[in-house]
Design a protein around this motif. Sequence first.
Motif, short mmCIF file in Angstrom:
data_model
loop_
_atom_site.label_atom_id
_atom_site.label_comp_id
_atom_site.label_asym_id
_atom_site.label_seq_id
_atom_site.Cartn_x
_atom_site.Cartn_y
_atom_site.Cartn_z
N THR A 165 0.84 -1.20 0.00
CA THR A 165 0.00 0.00 0.00
C THR A 165 0.87 1.24 0.00
OG1 THR A 165 -1.81 -1.13 1.14
CG2 THR A 165 -1.77 1.26 1.27
N GLU A 166 1.89 1.24 0.84
CA GLU A 166 2.78 2.40 0.92
C GLU A 166 3.54 2.60 -0.39
OE1 GLU A 166 6.35 4.16 3.77
OE2 GLU A 166 5.15 2.44 4.42
N ARG B 154 -6.50 9.12 6.27
CA ARG B 154 -6.00 7.87 6.85
C ARG B 154 -6.87 7.42 8.02
NH1 ARG B 154 0.48 9.40 6.88
NH2 ARG B 154 0.89 8.83 4.68
N GLU C 116 1.10 4.08 -2.95
CA GLU C 116 0.83 5.48 -2.65
C GLU C 116 2.00 6.36 -3.10
OE1 GLU C 116 -2.03 5.03 1.31
OE2 GLU C 116 0.15 5.13 1.54
N GLN C 117 3.20 5.97 -2.76
CA GLN C 117 4.36 6.78 -3.10
C GLN C 117 4.55 6.87 -4.61
OE1 GLN C 117 7.54 4.90 -0.90
NE2 GLN C 117 7.00 5.91 1.02
#
Length: 382
Positions: free
Chosen positions: A37-38, A207, A41-42
Amino acid sequence: MGVPAARIVFDQSDRAAVAEAVTEMLTTGALTLGPWTERFEQAFAAEHGASHAVAVSSGTAALEVILRSIDVRGRDVVVPAVTFYATAGAVVHAGGRPVFADVDPATLALSSETLEAALTPDTAAVVLVHIGGLIGPQVDAVRALCDRRGVPLVEDAAHAHGSTFDGRAAGTFGLAGAFSFYPTKVTTSGEGGMILTESPELRDEARVHRDQGKGSFTTNHHVKPGYAWRMSEPHAAIGAVHLRRLKEFIETRRAVARRYDAALAGLDGLDPVLEPPGCRGNYYKYVALLPSGVDRAEFKRAVAEEHGVRLSGEVYDLPLHLQPVLAPYRRGPLPVAEDVCARQVCLPVHSDMTEDETQQVIDAVSAVYRRLAGAKGARSCG
């Protein structure tokens, strides 16, 4: 061979990369709000030149989270009448009242004039939609009007992955942008959505909202009335892998669109929604307007049955203010929206479309249009 309305493209290397990622997460047990997920997103933020990205379960959730973070409860939110139900549905579910605005026929999007006509003393936000992935030149005037009125601008960029205007990416013109990764989109995660923003405050609010309103992932302290709007790790991995193909996919789609532009220029009365100067769209949809009097249903049927070409779903065949579920918010006719929704068709555009397929579509549309437009002309002269 026929040409389908849509085709979802994952080549062998994409499939292998996703399989490897899924094996990794099944081994570690990290299945939600984990490293994929991170990464997604990045990567998505970097692709669009944005500072912050928050992955969620759908494009609709992305839009509702933004509107909840603004807090539109009990207030008006201006939305264009030419858009998918979810644009207004997110407003309603966030506690706001959708106010429908007419559109510019050249872009099918809000203009400063149509927006000004729809603003009220109680407007909490404005939602600008980039139909088909085209960002119109009105975006700066719309933003300037919102700034003068002190109203936040939100982008429904569900169609606009990688699209730009004057070098600026979709999702970066307002307070925040909402993207969808539904399977037919230019890049997909299977299901999912993304919020882009320059605001660290909105990022943090988003978030919290996506994870049942919890103050942090590891606590059981709920500080907002949130929902289960998380993106799963398998979806994030699919999205991150597919995102690597975005530039390639857009180039293929734009090449198809250039051939369609040239072909339709020779069909008097069948008018494409052309890319405005300064815009570099992703051509999620290629929209054209039939002349009044040509039966759209018959046109689509003939193209499919006689030539094997399936025209994709309109964007959209019924404007929001005429949708039965939104009748309580109807305030009157919106003539441009009603006209363009009644006349539009979408020619197939795939991320791996071949020259032969493109020519098949051109031949089919040209033959059927000339016949039906000729019959219409003969009737009008009779």
